[in-house]
Design a protein around this motif. Structure first.
Motif, PDB file in Angstrom:
ATOM      1  N   ASN A 383       0.847  -1.191   0.000  1.00 30.69           N
ATOM      2  CA  ASN A 383       0.000   0.000   0.000  1.00 30.69           C
ATOM      3  C   ASN A 383       0.882   1.240   0.000  1.00 30.69           C
ATOM      4  O   ASN A 383       2.028   1.209   0.484  1.00 30.69           O
ATOM      5  CB  ASN A 383      -0.931  -0.005   1.214  1.00 30.69           C
ATOM      6  N   ASP A 422      -8.367   1.373  -2.030  1.00 28.13           N
ATOM      7  CA  ASP A 422      -8.066   1.026  -0.635  1.00 28.13           C
ATOM      8  C   ASP A 422      -6.582   0.734  -0.421  1.00 28.13           C
ATOM      9  O   ASP A 422      -6.142   0.540   0.714  1.00 28.13           O
ATOM     10  CB  ASP A 422      -8.920  -0.165  -0.181  1.00 28.13           C
ATOM     11  N   ARG A 423      -5.806   0.711  -1.526  1.00 25.96           N
ATOM     12  CA  ARG A 423      -4.355   0.565  -1.372  1.00 25.96           C
ATOM     13  C   ARG A 423      -3.637   1.906  -1.342  1.00 25.96           C
ATOM     14  O   ARG A 423      -2.414   1.956  -1.208  1.00 25.96           O
ATOM     15  CB  ARG A 423      -3.797  -0.259  -2.545  1.00 25.96           C
TER      16      ARG A 423
END
Length: 456
Positions: A383, A422-423
């Motif tokens: 991430n 979401d990363r």
């Protein structure tokens, strides 16, 4: 003298006009020199004369000559060896054959048509004989008469422009009571002019196939830029010396395929393979064949073994046949970003520039963002945080907002390339943490930046 003034005026007028009529290779000429009038060998029956051509060159006894330039002719080339000319001459007649004439003035105005005999055969260019016919009007003191003229002459050319002219003409009088028939000989210099050579290459425009481009006489005035013996208009590679068999193009590997059409210009191949070799004959050129010595299908890059995920690791050696990964990891994707990949992210991030005071990208940034997205796709378990900064120009509030907008703009672009949101996270730090001085434009440009860091 009034007749002389008229003659000189007409000849000078035509000479002046010729300077404005230059439309083919040296079509104009001027002859000037001396003339001699001889009444003796004309078979006229008059006292003091004799039969045809009798003592034709008795200069001392029969020729009337004045020691100065006494004849001027202006000529214009017509076509097929013919030219038209107007001549004016003056002389002093002291002898009419064997009879003394005192000191009579002679003025002649003649129009003639010449025919160059070299037009009939391939003669020497320097030796230029001709025949001429025409008519004129001659004045001896107060007497005058029209004449029919005919004769021959020759020009000996020293170069393309200047030569020596010798000529003789018989002038038959239409009124022998006022003017006896006579011969008039002339010797002098002849000058040709009027040719047009726009590109100054020595080939006149009428013969120049490329009249506005400097060229070579061997190619009718057209250039051969690369000096390979093929003129540019016929040369498929005019800037590079090549072979006549290949229309002037080079063939570095000597395989018979011109370099411009050769996909492998430094490796000899065949025309059927666009100049490329194919050692194993599988239809995949060696430069694209990952198994150049073993035949295999094109979809396997010339190898007999497949590579389903197209990661360069054949399925027989690939522990993750449906997921791309490096050979160093047996064809499986790396779970955590490597040091090398992170270094590339940092390098690409340095090339993310924004328009001053805006969150829009400058030209060329999109290509770097695409490369960043590709790295993020490879390392799916990592991430990232996208951190935006500004320089010190403007208020703190404005800079904080601008840094947030810039980092968000990068995030949105990468998400649009297929990276799950979401990363990613985006943050703005305003003018905090400068990496260079804000006192120079160069330093401020460095401070307007985005950094991409690993997120927890």
């Amino acid at each position: 003298m009034k007749h002389l003034r008229k003659v000189l005026f007409v000849v000078a007028l035509i000479a002046g006009f010729s300077m404005n009529a230059q439309d083919e290779n040296n079509p104009w000429s001027i002859d000037f020199g001396a003339n001699a009038v001889d009444f003796y060998p004309t078979n006229s029956g008059a006292a003091g004369t004799a039969g045809w051509f009798d003592e034709f060159v008795n200069i001392d006894d029969h020729y009337n000559i004045i020691p100065s330039i006494s004849r001027l002719r202006v000529g214009r080339y017509l076509d097929n060896g013919f030219s038209l000319g107007l001549a004016g001459s003056l002389n002093k007649i002291e002898n009419i054959g064997d009879v003394s004439a005192g000191d009579l003035s002679y003025i002649g105005v003649d129009l003639d048509i010449r025919y160059a005999l070299n037009n009939l055969w391939a003669g020497k260019k320097w030796f230029d004989p001709y025949l001429h016919v025409g008519g004129g009007y001659q004045f001896i003191d107060d007497n005058s008469a029209g004449t029919a003229n005919g004769g021959a002459g020759v020009n000996f050319w020293f170069n393309d422009f200047i030569g020596l002219n010798l000529q003789t003409a018989y002038k038959h009088s239409f009124d022998e009571d006022n003017l006896l028939p006579h011969f008039q000989h002339a010797a002098g210099i002849t000058i040709k002019f009027g040719g047009k050579d726009t590109d100054s290459d020595g080939v006149y425009d009428k013969d120049d196939e490329c009249p506005e481009v400097f060229g070579l006489e061997a190619f009718n005035g057209c250039p051969d830029t690369d000096g390979d013996g093929i003129k540019d208009s016929d040369d498929a590679c005019p800037e590079v010396a090549g072979l006549a068999a290949l229309n002037g193009c080079p063939d570095a590997d000597g395989d018979g395929v011109a370099d411009k059409d050769d996909q492998c210009p430094n490796d000899a191949g065949t025309a059927a393979n666009n100049g490329c070799p194919d050692a194993d004959g599988d239809g995949v050129y060696d430069k694209d064949d990952e198994c150049a010595d073993v035949a295999g299908p094109k979809e396997n890059k010339g190898c007999p073994w497949p590579d389903a995920d197209n990661d360069g690791v054949f399925d027989k050696d690939d522990n993750c046949v449906n997921e791309a990964g490096p050979a160093s990891n047996q064809g499986c994707p790396e779970k955590v970003i490597t040091v090398e990949a992170k270094a590339k992210l940092d390098e690409f991030a340095k090339a993310i520039y924004f328009n001053s005071g805006k969150s829009t990208f400058r030209p060329g940034v999109a290509e770097k963002l695409d490369l960043i997205a590709d790295i993020m796709k490879e390392f799916k378990d990592s991430n990232f945080s996208i951190d935006g900064y500004t320089d010190s120009s403007g208020s703190d509030k404005t800079n904080q907002r601008l840094s947030e907008e810039r980092s968000k703009a990068v995030l949105d672009y990468i998400v649009g390339k297929g990276i799950p949101s979401d990363r990613l996270a985006s943050k703005g730090f305003g003018e905090a943490n400068p990496i260079a001085t804000n006192k120079t434009s160069k330093g401020r440009a460095q401070n307007r930046r985005v950094e991409i860091n690993l997120a927890n």
